[in-house]
Design a protein around this motif. Sequence first.
Motif, PDB file in Angstrom:
ATOM      1  N   SER A 148     108.220  27.000  32.528  1.00 18.23           N
ATOM      2  CA  SER A 148     107.177  25.775  31.907  1.00 18.23           C
ATOM      3  C   SER A 148     106.765  24.737  33.066  1.00 18.23           C
ATOM      4  CB  SER A 148     107.829  25.235  30.757  1.00 18.23           C
ATOM      5  OG  SER A 148     108.129  26.222  29.822  1.00 18.23           O
ATOM      6  N   ILE A 149     107.250  25.167  34.394  1.00 14.39           N
ATOM      7  CA  ILE A 149     106.895  24.074  35.426  1.00 14.39           C
ATOM      8  C   ILE A 149     106.196  24.760  36.587  1.00 14.39           C
ATOM      9  CG2 ILE A 149     108.818  22.618  34.654  1.00 14.39           C
ATOM     10  CD1 ILE A 149     110.280  23.939  37.308  1.00 14.39           C
ATOM     11  N   MET A 150     105.800  26.179  36.539  1.00 13.52           N
ATOM     12  CA  MET A 150     105.318  26.760  37.509  1.00 13.52           C
ATOM     13  C   MET A 150     103.942  27.595  37.243  1.00 13.52           C
ATOM     14  SD  MET A 150     108.137  27.924  40.265  1.00 13.52           S
ATOM     15  CE  MET A 150     108.768  29.551  39.135  1.00 13.52           C
ATOM     16  N   ARG A 151     103.140  27.694  38.236  1.00 14.55           N
ATOM     17  CA  ARG A 151     102.098  28.477  38.225  1.00 14.55           C
ATOM     18  C   ARG A 151     102.504  29.912  38.576  1.00 14.55           C
ATOM     19  NH1 ARG A 151      97.276  29.230  41.777  1.00 14.55           N
ATOM     20  NH2 ARG A 151      95.353  29.938  40.487  1.00 14.55           N
ATOM     21  N   VAL A 152     102.346  30.967  37.779  1.00 11.03           N
ATOM     22  CA  VAL A 152     102.761  32.050  38.030  1.00 11.03           C
ATOM     23  C   VAL A 152     101.794  33.227  38.117  1.00 11.03           C
ATOM     24  CG1 VAL A 152     105.276  31.848  37.149  1.00 11.03           C
ATOM     25  CG2 VAL A 152     103.233  32.726  35.749  1.00 11.03           C
ATOM     26  N   ARG A 157      94.723  28.240  35.477  1.00  7.57           N
ATOM     27  CA  ARG A 157      93.947  27.153  36.039  1.00  7.57           C
ATOM     28  C   ARG A 157      94.511  26.028  37.223  1.00  7.57           C
ATOM     29  NH1 ARG A 157      89.805  23.878  32.593  1.00  7.57           N
ATOM     30  NH2 ARG A 157      89.156  26.348  32.245  1.00  7.57           N
ATOM     31  N   TRP A 158      94.346  26.122  38.377  1.00  6.32           N
ATOM     32  CA  TRP A 158      95.166  25.342  39.354  1.00  6.32           C
ATOM     33  C   TRP A 158      95.062  23.891  39.088  1.00  6.32           C
ATOM     34  CZ3 TRP A 158      94.210  21.477  42.926  1.00  6.32           C
ATOM     35  CH2 TRP A 158      95.217  21.298  43.850  1.00  6.32           C
ATOM     36  N   HIS A 159      95.925  23.079  39.149  1.00  5.67           N
ATOM     37  CA  HIS A 159      95.970  21.509  38.989  1.00  5.67           C
ATOM     38  C   HIS A 159      96.894  21.002  40.275  1.00  5.67           C
ATOM     39  CE1 HIS A 159      97.316  17.709  37.389  1.00  5.67           C
ATOM     40  NE2 HIS A 159      95.928  17.792  36.586  1.00  5.67           N
ATOM     41  N   PRO A 160      96.501  19.953  40.698  1.00  4.92           N
ATOM     42  CA  PRO A 160      97.546  19.448  41.716  1.00  4.92           C
ATOM     43  C   PRO A 160      99.043  19.254  41.584  1.00  4.92           C
ATOM     44  CG  PRO A 160      95.531  18.065  41.237  1.00  4.92           C
ATOM     45  CD  PRO A 160      95.606  19.145  40.258  1.00  4.92           C
ATOM     46  N   PHE A 161      99.286  19.073  40.139  1.00  8.36           N
ATOM     47  CA  PHE A 161     100.771  19.115  39.638  1.00  8.36           C
ATOM     48  C   PHE A 161     101.419  20.362  40.337  1.00  8.36           C
ATOM     49  CE2 PHE A 161     104.123  21.046  36.923  1.00  8.36           C
ATOM     50  CZ  PHE A 161     104.771  19.774  37.010  1.00  8.36           C
ATOM     51  N   PHE A 162     100.762  21.514  40.595  1.00  7.72           N
ATOM     52  CA  PHE A 162     101.353  22.951  41.033  1.00  7.72           C
ATOM     53  C   PHE A 162     101.911  22.861  42.551  1.00  7.72           C
ATOM     54  CE2 PHE A 162      99.152  24.648  37.303  1.00  7.72           C
ATOM     55  CZ  PHE A 162     100.164  24.636  36.353  1.00  7.72           C
ATOM     56  N   LEU A 163     101.178  21.681  43.161  1.00  9.26           N
ATOM     57  CA  LEU A 163     101.727  21.449  44.709  1.00  9.26           C
ATOM     58  C   LEU A 163     102.761  21.310  44.793  1.00  9.26           C
ATOM     59  CD1 LEU A 163      98.618  19.356  46.140  1.00  9.26           C
ATOM     60  CD2 LEU A 163      99.036  21.763  46.709  1.00  9.26           C
ATOM     61  N   ALA A 164     103.623  20.896  43.941  1.00 11.40           N
ATOM     62  CA  ALA A 164     105.084  20.523  43.855  1.00 11.40           C
ATOM     63  C   ALA A 164     105.999  21.541  43.352  1.00 11.40           C
ATOM     64  CB  ALA A 164     105.273  19.138  43.250  1.00 11.40           C
ATOM     65  N   VAL A 356     105.550  31.796  44.958  1.00  6.28           N
ATOM     66  CA  VAL A 356     105.730  30.369  44.340  1.00  6.28           C
ATOM     67  C   VAL A 356     104.824  29.535  45.293  1.00  6.28           C
ATOM     68  CG1 VAL A 356     107.304  28.515  44.295  1.00  6.28           C
ATOM     69  CG2 VAL A 356     107.824  30.836  43.272  1.00  6.28           C
ATOM     70  N   VAL A 357     105.063  29.721  46.456  1.00 10.73           N
ATOM     71  CA  VAL A 357     104.068  28.930  47.584  1.00 10.73           C
ATOM     72  C   VAL A 357     102.745  29.131  47.546  1.00 10.73           C
ATOM     73  CG1 VAL A 357     103.752  28.325  49.714  1.00 10.73           C
ATOM     74  CG2 VAL A 357     106.080  28.698  49.213  1.00 10.73           C
ATOM     75  N   ARG A 358     102.331  30.455  47.473  1.00 10.70           N
ATOM     76  CA  ARG A 358     101.046  30.667  47.332  1.00 10.70           C
ATOM     77  C   ARG A 358     100.196  30.305  45.842  1.00 10.70           C
ATOM     78  NH1 ARG A 358      98.689  35.229  44.775  1.00 10.70           N
ATOM     79  NH2 ARG A 358     100.378  36.402  44.721  1.00 10.70           N
ATOM     80  N   LEU A 359     100.880  30.294  44.964  1.00 14.33           N
ATOM     81  CA  LEU A 359     100.241  29.910  43.518  1.00 14.33           C
ATOM     82  C   LEU A 359     100.286  28.525  43.350  1.00 14.33           C
ATOM     83  CD1 LEU A 359     101.572  32.930  41.385  1.00 14.33           C
ATOM     84  CD2 LEU A 359      99.191  32.534  42.213  1.00 14.33           C
ATOM     85  N   SER A 360     100.877  27.702  44.095  1.00 10.74           N
ATOM     86  CA  SER A 360     101.110  26.342  44.273  1.00 10.74           C
ATOM     87  C   SER A 360      99.832  25.745  44.921  1.00 10.74           C
ATOM     88  CB  SER A 360     102.255  25.691  45.191  1.00 10.74           C
ATOM     89  OG  SER A 360     102.151  25.967  46.331  1.00 10.74           O
ATOM     90  N   LEU A 361      99.341  26.596  45.454  1.00 10.97           N
ATOM     91  CA  LEU A 361      97.921  26.231  46.283  1.00 10.97           C
ATOM     92  C   LEU A 361      96.556  26.911  45.481  1.00 10.97           C
ATOM     93  CD1 LEU A 361      98.971  26.920  49.633  1.00 10.97           C
ATOM     94  CD2 LEU A 361      98.362  24.745  48.593  1.00 10.97           C
ATOM     95  N   PRO A 362      95.430  26.463  45.544  1.00 11.23           N
ATOM     96  CA  PRO A 362      94.402  26.956  44.789  1.00 11.23           C
ATOM     97  C   PRO A 362      93.973  28.348  45.266  1.00 11.23           C
ATOM     98  CG  PRO A 362      93.629  24.757  45.362  1.00 11.23           C
ATOM     99  CD  PRO A 362      95.203  25.259  46.346  1.00 11.23           C
ATOM    100  N   ASN A 363      93.394  29.430  44.497  1.00 11.39           N
ATOM    101  CA  ASN A 363      93.223  30.778  44.676  1.00 11.39           C
ATOM    102  C   ASN A 363      92.449  30.898  45.897  1.00 11.39           C
ATOM    103  OD1 ASN A 363      94.350  31.416  42.265  1.00 11.39           O
ATOM    104  ND2 ASN A 363      92.956  31.760  41.031  1.00 11.39           N
ATOM    105  N   LYS A 383      90.520  16.590  48.112  1.00 13.15           N
ATOM    106  CA  LYS A 383      89.517  16.318  47.358  1.00 13.15           C
ATOM    107  C   LYS A 383      89.769  16.827  46.114  1.00 13.15           C
ATOM    108  CE  LYS A 383      85.571  15.725  50.662  1.00 13.15           C
ATOM    109  NZ  LYS A 383      84.437  16.658  50.895  1.00 13.15           N
ATOM    110  N   MET A 384      90.327  18.065  45.970  1.00 10.13           N
ATOM    111  CA  MET A 384      90.723  18.747  44.704  1.00 10.13           C
ATOM    112  C   MET A 384      91.883  17.994  44.166  1.00 10.13           C
ATOM    113  SD  MET A 384      90.409  22.891  45.840  1.00 10.13           S
ATOM    114  CE  MET A 384      90.868  23.507  44.192  1.00 10.13           C
ATOM    115  N   SER A 385      92.680  17.516  44.680  1.00 10.11           N
ATOM    116  CA  SER A 385      93.756  16.799  44.155  1.00 10.11           C
ATOM    117  C   SER A 385      93.501  15.360  43.751  1.00 10.11           C
ATOM    118  CB  SER A 385      94.967  16.509  45.329  1.00 10.11           C
ATOM    119  OG  SER A 385      95.353  18.066  45.867  1.00 10.11           O
TER     120      SER A 385
END
Length: 404
Positions: A148-152, A157-164, A356-363, A383-385
Amino acid sequence: MTAIQKLADNPIAHLTPQDIQAIGEELDAIRQSVIDTRGERDSAYIRRVIKTQRYLEIGSRAVLLASVFPPAFVAGTVGLTISKILDNMEIGHNIMHGQWDWMRDPKIHSTTWEWDNATPSDQWKHSHNELHHTYTNVLGKDNDLGYSIMRVDEDQRWHPFFLAQPFWNALNALIFEYGIAAYDLELGKNLPIPKHKRSQEFKTAAAGVRRKIRGQVMKDYVIHPLLALPFGGALPTLAANAIANVGRNLWTHSVIMCGHFPEGVAVFEKASIEGETKAEWYLRQMLGSANITGGNAFHMMTGNLSFQIEHHVFPDLPSNRYKEVAPQVQAVFEKYGLPYVTGPFHKQLGSAWKKVVRLSLPNGFLASTTTKNAPKRVAQLYKMSTGGGKVRREIGAQIEAEAA
């Protein structure tokens, strides 16, 4: 059927409904062959592992009484770490799956077993056996998928939260048993609710977790250090228990990452499981899992989850039989032209972390970034963040187009 159908190279596009049904029948036959031959060698195996783990734990804790001496500290810490890993992986995880219920031994049964972990067994069995294994890798249904804390998946949809998320994933690895307890309780959903409005079910479950954690803390960080106090080993024993718990957490997290996160493992949409047949469930387990190669000792230390594909196809079969059926399962993959994702530990773990790193960033961000356009990419990411959803969609579309 699956989210992977959106990819240009769909690994199941060539399968007919008859093929999928045939896959289910062949896997049923493999499963039945194990059920028909379960017996003394299997029960002797699990009893031997339990005995070994208990002797190892008792011996390690006895050595730690003299942990003021460095050799005793090292030996006791290593032994205790291995003991905790065996307790969680090969013993607790598999017993609570019901893999040994057929023995009808009340001491080694899914309904009675409790493990050395922050999560009470009954809560873990619900979130893991009933939810994760039923909805394996289904976005929005399988809470194990990213905890529940990661984009997989790129479709999320990418969100700035996923940078972390690389940071969150590393932190989760260190405190994994507590992270599992938190997500079993669905804290993200329940904590925002005012206390007086929280369900009784949640309150009861939370009380159970608190009791379990209290017991674990007392055992590892109070009782055993106090027992070592007369020998001058209180602080080293406390440190040894902390190291053993962290070591067990890191190992468990890494094994699970290798089983569900490497490149090549599929995720699925909610709509894909509507009206799902048993054969289609088998196919989803096959495509949503990955194996790790290694020797017998390595397999035991992973709880035989190095055969994650076989475990997800046959979650209730004795873990010591996965190595035996793995070639048969792989033959089914090859017969129907399906990708059997496997590899050595370092490769699978590296692949999982890369995702994990790749999906922390926009597609397309990493794929389209070069040394020349890196400053431009950083500016776009900023800008996206800091911008709204419209800005993220517009710049994201540009980056994806360039990556394509």
